[in-house]
Design an enzyme around this catalytic site. Structure first.
Site, mmCIF file in Angstrom:
data_model
loop_
_atom_site.group_PDB
_atom_site.id
_atom_site.type_symbol
_atom_site.label_atom_id
_atom_site.label_comp_id
_atom_site.label_asym_id
_atom_site.label_seq_id
_atom_site.Cartn_x
_atom_site.Cartn_y
_atom_site.Cartn_z
ATOM 1 N N ASN A 146 -44.764 19.725 -28.086
ATOM 2 C CA ASN A 146 -43.659 20.127 -28.958
ATOM 3 C C ASN A 146 -42.499 19.159 -28.790
ATOM 4 O OD1 ASN A 146 -41.865 21.184 -26.730
ATOM 5 N ND2 ASN A 146 -43.618 22.550 -26.471
ATOM 6 N N LYS B 15 -63.076 10.789 -25.856
ATOM 7 C CA LYS B 15 -62.320 10.701 -27.101
ATOM 8 C C LYS B 15 -63.201 11.089 -28.291
ATOM 9 C CE LYS B 15 -59.884 7.472 -30.120
ATOM 10 N NZ LYS B 15 -59.475 6.065 -30.336
ATOM 11 N N LEU C 76 -42.669 33.400 -18.019
ATOM 12 C CA LEU C 76 -41.475 34.218 -17.829
ATOM 13 C C LEU C 76 -41.834 35.688 -17.657
ATOM 14 C CD1 LEU C 76 -38.433 34.642 -17.753
ATOM 15 C CD2 LEU C 76 -38.420 34.612 -20.259
ATOM 16 N N PHE D 128 -34.981 31.463 -22.059
ATOM 17 C CA PHE D 128 -34.425 30.684 -23.175
ATOM 18 C C PHE D 128 -35.297 30.932 -24.397
ATOM 19 C CE2 PHE D 128 -31.910 28.757 -20.056
ATOM 20 C CZ PHE D 128 -30.942 27.956 -20.659
#
Length: 416
Positions: free
Chosen positions: A225, A306, A327, A344
């Site tokens: 991300n 790959k 979390l 967060f």
């Protein structure tokens, strides 16, 4: 709106910079400029030997103030520069601090202006004269630093309340490599700023996750991300400044370890969410900041080689499976082991409402709503601090300034 004014500066701080004889003195003009840029006033005092490495004229030019060398300087009206120069200083910073100067001060010896000034140091606080804080930045050859006599000096100085910044290990002017190298000006600046920060988390163990995670598809491809890690690293720096012992668990980023020279930060680099979960689960702490942008899914059918693209082949089929919720797992620990958890949440809409829902769902006392994705990778951020008492927006500013506000708000809840 929580205020972030002057969260990252030395605004109106008066620093007396003492320079002793050593080749590292060539770095001091840059240090003076850096301190002034952060809002400090810098008064320079040099030993006679320091003038062999950098000139008083140079330091007067960059500081904008006269430089003092002799205890007999008649520019001080009462003839007592060793008394007067420290009375309005907030900090005495000795950089470089030579082995000779450290030994002299540790034994209470004083035969020039700077050494006498350090013994007589004091500043006025609420009408009373109190000891002016003293910080030394050692700089010397590695054998001089490792010598038993120097280490005895270090022990005496620390026992007497002197703060040492460094030294670092690296290449030295003599051509040798090892401990004894003076910190770079930007590191000394960080150390000075940290010195002035309130020690709100002193004695606490703080665990922080930061950056993205990376889930491999094959040896050269993966799913990740846009997290840069900057907010998590800022939280780590703010926690270190506040006196905490910090364990920073970072996904793949290229950011330097904050305040590494303090020796109070342990950094563990990981790649995947499962690796991060393993480290966090085995790291006892008092406070857990879950800042990392952890991938929700991993690739179940990861390939050992790959995946080759051919004109006849259709797109490969990827099978996903849920990653562990780090979390939520830590927040559900037993009461005796559960740290104070701060989560967060980066949302693109209904930011505060979704964040409050997430806080309640994960059963954590505090959550920081990140007004993303516009701030991803940027040096600034805008957040809201959310707990059972309500929603407290923080104005958009530098991420380190925001991190300091978050740490201060956390401390209020930990130690009312």
């Amino acid at each position: 709106m929580l205020d972030t004014t002057n969260q990252f500066s030395l605004y109106q701080k008066k620093i007396l910079l003492g320079i002793t004889g050593g080749i590292a003195a060539y770095k001091t003009p840059e240090l003076v400029r850096a301190l002034i840029k952060e809002g400090a006033t810098v008064q320079v005092v040099m030993t006679q030997s320091a003038t062999q490495f950098v000139t008083p004229t140079t330091l007067q030019a960059v500081s904008g103030l006269p430089v003092y060398i002799s205890q007999w300087d008649n520019r001080i009206s009462n003839g007592m520069p060793h008394i007067e120069l420290s009375r309005d200083a907030d900090l005495i910073l000795i950089a470089p601090a030579s082995a000779d100067f450290m030994a002299k001060h540790s034994l209470g010896l004083a035969d020039d202006l700077l050494s006498t000034l350090c013994l007589a140091r004091g500043h006025e606080v609420d009408g009373a004269i109190k000891d002016c804080p003293l910080v030394m930045v050692p700089a010397m050859n590695r054998q001089m630093w490792e010598h038993a006599a120097t280490q005895r000096s270090v022990e005496r100085l620390v026992k007497d309340g002197v703060t040492l910044l460094g030294p670092a290990s690296g290449a030295q002017a003599c051509g040798e490599v090892g401990m004894g190298r003076m910190l770079e000006p930007f590191e000394i600046l960080d150390g000075v700023i940290a010195f002035f920060q309130p020690k709100l988390l002193k004695g606490l163990r703080v665990l922080i996750t930061a950056g993205p995670t990376y889930e491999p598809i094959d040896p050269v491809r993966g799913v990740t991300n846009l997290s840069s890690g900057k907010m998590g690293f800022a939280i780590a720096k703010a926690a270190l400044e506040s006196g905490a012992e910090v364990h920073l668990v970072s996904g793949p980023v290229s950011l330097p370890t904050p305040l590494e020279f303090t020796g109070k930060v342990n950094r563990t680099n990981v790649q995947t969410a499962k690796e991060m979960m393993h480290v966090v689960a085995n790291s006892p702490c008092d406070v857990f900041f879950s800042v990392a942008a952890v991938a929700d899914w991993t690739i179940k059918n990861r390939q050992a080689q790959k995946i080759k693209k051919t004109s006849e082949q259709s797109s490969p089929i990827l099978e996903f499976e849920l990653n562990p919720d780090i979390l939520a797992t830590i927040a559900q620990s037993s009461i005796n082991q559960r740290p104070f958890c701060v989560g967060f949440a980066a949302e693109s809409e209904n930011i505060e409402a979704y964040a409050q829902q997430k806080r309640i769902k994960k059963n954590i006392p505090m959550l920081i709503a990140n007004h993303g994705p516009s701030t991803f990778g940027q040096d600034s951020n805008q957040v809201s601090i959310i707990d059972e008492l309500g929603i407290f927006p923080v104005e958009e500013t530098n991420k380190l300034a925001i991190a300091r506000v978050i740490v201060a708000e956390l401390a209020k809840r930990l130690r009312p």
